[in-house]
Design an enzyme around this catalytic site. Structure first.
Site, PDB file in Angstrom:
ATOM      1  N   GLY A  51       0.577  -1.101  -0.616  1.00 39.29           N
ATOM      2  CA  GLY A  51       0.282  -0.025   0.001  1.00 39.29           C
ATOM      3  C   GLY A  51       0.735   1.009  -0.233  1.00 39.29           C
ATOM      4  O   GLY A  51       2.453   1.263   0.507  1.00 39.29           O
ATOM      5  N   GLN A  56       2.502   9.745   1.400  1.00 36.58           N
ATOM      6  CA  GLN A  56       4.761   9.125   1.281  1.00 36.58           C
ATOM      7  C   GLN A  56       4.856   9.496   0.504  1.00 36.58           C
ATOM      8  O   GLN A  56       5.970   9.302  -0.554  1.00 36.58           O
ATOM      9  CB  GLN A  56       4.145   7.498   1.396  1.00 36.58           C
ATOM     10  CG  GLN A  56       3.849   7.221   2.653  1.00 36.58           C
ATOM     11  CD  GLN A  56       3.239   5.440   1.811  1.00 36.58           C
ATOM     12  OE1 GLN A  56       2.795   5.020   2.267  1.00 36.58           O
ATOM     13  NE2 GLN A  56       4.359   5.312   3.101  1.00 36.58           N
ATOM     14  N   CYS A  99       6.427   0.090   7.143  1.00 34.95           N
ATOM     15  CA  CYS A  99       6.210   0.933   6.456  1.00 34.95           C
ATOM     16  C   CYS A  99       7.178   1.371   5.792  1.00 34.95           C
ATOM     17  O   CYS A  99       8.761   1.274   5.963  1.00 34.95           O
ATOM     18  CB  CYS A  99       5.742   2.663   7.328  1.00 34.95           C
ATOM     19  SG  CYS A  99       4.853   3.674   6.463  1.00 34.95           S
ATOM     20  N   LEU A 100       6.643   1.686   4.257  1.00 37.31           N
ATOM     21  CA  LEU A 100       7.956   1.928   3.373  1.00 37.31           C
ATOM     22  C   LEU A 100       8.302   3.717   3.238  1.00 37.31           C
ATOM     23  O   LEU A 100       9.876   3.805   3.659  1.00 37.31           O
ATOM     24  CB  LEU A 100       6.789   2.905   2.064  1.00 37.31           C
ATOM     25  CG  LEU A 100       6.922   1.008   0.973  1.00 37.31           C
ATOM     26  CD1 LEU A 100       6.302   0.817  -0.539  1.00 37.31           C
ATOM     27  CD2 LEU A 100       7.900   0.391   1.031  1.00 37.31           C
ATOM     28  N   HIS A 141      -4.637   1.490   7.089  1.00 39.47           N
ATOM     29  CA  HIS A 141      -2.433   1.811   7.691  1.00 39.47           C
ATOM     30  C   HIS A 141      -2.614   3.635   6.846  1.00 39.47           C
ATOM     31  O   HIS A 141      -1.773   3.858   6.982  1.00 39.47           O
ATOM     32  CB  HIS A 141      -1.871   1.008   7.428  1.00 39.47           C
ATOM     33  CG  HIS A 141      -0.154   1.205   7.530  1.00 39.47           C
ATOM     34  ND1 HIS A 141       0.784   1.077   8.400  1.00 39.47           N
ATOM     35  CD2 HIS A 141       0.309   2.423   6.650  1.00 39.47           C
ATOM     36  CE1 HIS A 141       1.940   1.515   7.752  1.00 39.47           C
ATOM     37  NE2 HIS A 141       1.475   2.526   6.923  1.00 39.47           N
ATOM     38  N   GLU A 142      -3.405   3.452   5.584  1.00 37.00           N
ATOM     39  CA  GLU A 142      -2.960   3.941   4.097  1.00 37.00           C
ATOM     40  C   GLU A 142      -3.781   5.673   4.459  1.00 37.00           C
ATOM     41  O   GLU A 142      -3.882   6.145   4.731  1.00 37.00           O
ATOM     42  CB  GLU A 142      -3.141   3.618   2.833  1.00 37.00           C
ATOM     43  CG  GLU A 142      -2.196   2.281   2.291  1.00 37.00           C
ATOM     44  CD  GLU A 142      -0.980   2.432   2.973  1.00 37.00           C
ATOM     45  OE1 GLU A 142      -0.233   3.669   2.411  1.00 37.00           O
ATOM     46  OE2 GLU A 142       0.034   1.380   2.660  1.00 37.00           O
ATOM     47  N   HIS A 145      -2.181   6.740   6.994  1.00 38.18           N
ATOM     48  CA  HIS A 145      -1.240   7.893   6.567  1.00 38.18           C
ATOM     49  C   HIS A 145      -2.377   9.454   5.834  1.00 38.18           C
ATOM     50  O   HIS A 145      -1.158  10.604   5.895  1.00 38.18           O
ATOM     51  CB  HIS A 145      -0.458   7.680   5.419  1.00 38.18           C
ATOM     52  CG  HIS A 145       0.944   6.670   5.172  1.00 38.18           C
ATOM     53  ND1 HIS A 145       1.597   6.975   6.170  1.00 38.18           N
ATOM     54  CD2 HIS A 145       1.005   5.358   5.288  1.00 38.18           C
ATOM     55  CE1 HIS A 145       2.782   6.565   6.563  1.00 38.18           C
ATOM     56  NE2 HIS A 145       1.895   5.696   5.706  1.00 38.18           N
TER      57      HIS A 145
HETATM   58 ZN    ZN Z   1       3.037   3.869   6.041  1.00 40.90          ZN
END
Ligand code: ZN
Length: 182
Positions: A51, A56, A99-100, A141-142, A145
């Site tokens: 995701g 991000q 998380c990226l 999670h997204e 963000h």
């Molecule tokens: Zn993340």
């Protein structure tokens, strides 16, 4: 707004101010929005993520992409969701997240097990979707963000303490990079 199609975008890292912003609703469903979503899919896939939220890649709008394998299947759920809203949540389960934008840390987070979502596609068409398990977790999670919330915010003080050295180092590196770009 978007980089040209075919380009993998830079994922901003922990400590970048955009990760703490509440992103703005999308009101215009333009070709640029589609290009950004496509670039986000490519960026997510190049980084082997499941995701990615627009924040991000330093775009402060309510857009996310997910690419989650279906349970016991070769298929994946590949969705670009604009202005996503959680309508219902049910149950809870704990599972390890990463998380990226926080690449050095993984830890367990408790989240609802099942959710019902409403979102718009890239043409502005409204959809409702029920998600369970990993798909539900990735959406939540997204969506976090898009509200400036990170998974490390859910960790207990003790768990945060364990990661505090890495978090401080990442924030310092990000601040140094931003200083160089400015
Ligand atoms: Zn993340």
């Amino acid at each position: 707004m978007a980089e040209p199609t075919g380009k993998v975008l830079k994922i901003i890292q922990y400590g970048h101010p955009t990760l703490r912003v509440r992103c703005d609703p999308v009101t215009e469903f333009t070709p640029e929005l589609k290009e950004l979503a496509e670039a986000m899919f490519q960026t997510m896939e190049a980084n082997e993520g499941v995701g990615l939220a627009a924040s991000q890649v330093d775009q402060r709008i309510r857009l996310l992409v997910v690419n989650v394998p279906k349970k016991d299947s070769e298929e994946v759920t590949r969705v670009a969701a604009v202005n996503p809203e959680v309508l219902e949540v049910e149950g809870e389960w704990e599972y390890e997240e990463g998380c990226l934008s926080i690449p050095d840390i993984r830890d367990n987070v408790v989240r609802p097990e099942r959710i019902k979502l409403r979102y718009q596609d890239l043409d502005g068409e409204a959809h409702e979707l029920e998600a369970t398990g990993l798909l539900s977790r990735v959406f939540l999670h997204e969506i976090d963000h898009l509200n400036g919330v990170l998974f490390v915010d859910y960790l207990s003080p003790v768990r945060r303490m364990i990661h505090s050295g890495k978090l401080k180092r990442m924030a310092k590196e990000t601040a140094e990079q931003l200083g160089q770009e400015a």
